[in-house]
Design a protein around this motif. Structure first.
Motif, short mmCIF file in Angstrom:
data_model
loop_
_atom_site.label_atom_id
_atom_site.label_comp_id
_atom_site.label_asym_id
_atom_site.label_seq_id
_atom_site.Cartn_x
_atom_site.Cartn_y
_atom_site.Cartn_z
N LYS A 92 0.83 -1.20 0.00
CA LYS A 92 0.00 0.00 0.00
C LYS A 92 0.86 1.26 0.00
CE LYS A 92 -3.82 2.06 2.64
NZ LYS A 92 -4.69 1.88 3.86
N GLY A 93 0.48 2.21 -0.86
CA GLY A 93 1.08 3.54 -0.83
C GLY A 93 2.47 3.65 -1.41
N CYS A 94 2.91 2.67 -2.18
CA CYS A 94 4.27 2.69 -2.75
C CYS A 94 4.24 2.19 -4.19
CB CYS A 94 5.22 1.81 -1.94
SG CYS A 94 5.62 2.42 -0.30
N LYS A 95 5.22 2.64 -4.96
CA LYS A 95 5.39 2.15 -6.32
C LYS A 95 5.93 0.72 -6.26
CE LYS A 95 7.77 3.15 -10.67
NZ LYS A 95 8.70 4.06 -11.38
N THR A 96 5.36 -0.17 -7.06
CA THR A 96 5.75 -1.58 -7.03
C THR A 96 5.92 -2.13 -8.44
OG1 THR A 96 3.45 -2.33 -7.02
CG2 THR A 96 4.50 -1.99 -4.87
N CYS A 116 7.79 0.12 3.09
CA CYS A 116 6.44 0.18 2.53
C CYS A 116 5.53 -0.79 3.28
CB CYS A 116 6.46 -0.18 1.04
SG CYS A 116 7.24 1.07 0.00
N ALA A 117 4.26 -0.49 3.32
CA ALA A 117 3.32 -1.27 4.12
C ALA A 117 2.90 -2.55 3.40
CB ALA A 117 2.09 -0.43 4.44
N LYS A 186 6.18 -4.32 7.51
CA LYS A 186 6.90 -3.42 6.62
C LYS A 186 7.82 -4.21 5.70
CE LYS A 186 5.26 0.35 8.57
NZ LYS A 186 4.35 1.26 7.85
N VAL A 187 7.88 -3.81 4.45
CA VAL A 187 8.71 -4.48 3.45
C VAL A 187 10.18 -4.37 3.82
CG1 VAL A 187 9.47 -4.40 1.04
CG2 VAL A 187 7.03 -4.14 1.60
N GLY A 188 10.93 -5.46 3.66
CA GLY A 188 12.37 -5.47 3.95
C GLY A 188 13.07 -6.50 3.09
N ASN A 189 14.14 -7.08 3.61
CA ASN A 189 14.86 -8.15 2.89
C ASN A 189 15.43 -9.17 3.88
OD1 ASN A 189 16.83 -6.42 3.91
ND2 ASN A 189 18.22 -6.72 2.17
N PRO A 198 15.05 -4.59 -1.13
CA PRO A 198 13.84 -4.90 -0.36
C PRO A 198 12.71 -5.38 -1.27
CG PRO A 198 14.79 -2.82 0.36
CD PRO A 198 15.54 -3.22 -0.87
N ASN A 199 11.96 -6.33 -0.77
CA ASN A 199 10.85 -6.88 -1.55
C ASN A 199 9.90 -7.63 -0.63
OD1 ASN A 199 11.37 -10.05 -1.82
ND2 ASN A 199 13.36 -9.01 -1.94
N LEU A 200 8.74 -7.94 -1.16
CA LEU A 200 7.76 -8.75 -0.43
C LEU A 200 7.63 -10.09 -1.14
CD1 LEU A 200 5.50 -8.82 1.82
CD2 LEU A 200 3.90 -8.25 -0.04
#
Length: 304
Positions: A92-96, A116-117, A186-189, A198-200
């Motif tokens: 949510k709320g971020c470019k992906t 990013c959420a 929160k997105v991380g690695n 960082p990625n989901l």
């Protein structure tokens, strides 16, 4: 005699008048019958005059002081309702950006900035939570490859995994009810993504126990659903595809891809030396030969 002369003049004058009248009648309508030869030499002929006719407008002209009516605004037609569920894109709320093809597992990597959420894609209940990054590259335990992660069981009966998290949101624990779009982490690695951006890690599967971690890592290809939830129809549901695959493979299928970790060898102490003299060959081995005096025994990683 005078009477005869007057009669002849009258006859001549009448003939001239009749001839002039005939000449005017014989001309074209609106154009004099005088021949151009009768225009004196050196004189400029008069320009022909034409009257411009108005060109009819393609659009009706409003009367003076009358305002043209405005057209209606376009009617927004909602997409068809494909299921009883409504979904949210999981970041949510971020470019992906994300992959739309099968690489190793039927999952996808959603690339997004750190922090990013990660949000619940549907209303549901939290199933598993790992708030610590337990993955160790030396063992590469399959159950810990996603590092910090959260899974939920949606009201559609499908399990959703978000892994490689930088952190888990406060209050997110097993059994907690969540709403679609609610922040889970929160997105991380973390995990085995420590050397990447960082990625989901996003995967779709069905509910199993923690011992069957390979099911949790992804069974249903998610990108068509992600496309719909982000820019298309938020009611496109993976429920039907997930239930069909579970029926085909069974609830707890055997692991077939990226199943094992790495074996680690631990040095065991060398047994106490005997006081009995040993052959020269054994003494050379102790000083640095191929047999260094201790045994390597395999240790299986936990969770395999």
């Amino acid at each position: 005699m005078r009477t005869g002369l007057i009669g002849r003049w009258a006859a001549v004058t009448g003939a001239v008048l009749v001839t002039g009248a005939c000449s005017q009648v014989s001309g074209l309508a609106g154009v004099g019958a005088t021949s151009p030869a009768s225009i004196p030499a050196g004189a400029t002929p008069p320009a022909a005059t034409t009257t411009a006719q108005p060109v009819p407008s393609a659009e009706p002209q409003a009367a003076a002081g009358e305002q043209q009516p405005k057209g209606d605004d376009p009617i927004m037609v909602p997409p068809p309702k494909l299921s009883e569920y409504t979904y949210a894109f999981p970041v949510k709320g971020c470019k992906t950006t994300y992959q739309r093809k099968l690489l190793v597992l039927p999952k996808t990597t959603i690339w997004a900035a750190r922090g990013c959420a990660f949000v619940a894609p549907i209303d549901g209940v939290v199933h598993e939570v790992s708030v610590q990054n337990l993955w160790n590259p030396a063992t590469d335990n399959g159950a810990q490859r996603e590092g910090r992660f959260v899974t939920i069981i949606g009201e559609d009966g499908v399990r959703y995994l978000g892994g490689h998290l930088d952190s888990v949101a406060e209050g997110i624990k097993p059994g907690e009810r969540v709403k679609a779009g609610q922040v889970l982490g929160k997105v991380g690695n973390s995990g085995n993504a420590r050397d990447t951006a960082p990625n989901l890690y996003f995967a779709i599967s069905w509910k199993t126990g923690p011992a069957y971690w390979w099911v949790r890592r992804g069974m249903v290809k998610p990108w068509d659903y992600l496309d719909a939830w982000r820019t298309g129809n938020r009611t496109l549901s993976p429920r039907e595809e997930t239930l069909k695959l579970r029926t085909k493979l069974g609830e707890t299928p055997a692991c077939s891809t990226l199943c094992g970790g790495r074996q680690v060898f631990q040095a065991q102490p060398t047994p106490s030396r005997s006081q009995t003299p040993r052959p020269r060959r054994e003494r050379e081995r102790e000083r640095g030969g191929s047999d260094s005096g201790f045994t390597l025994s395999p240790i299986a990683p936990s969770g395999q």
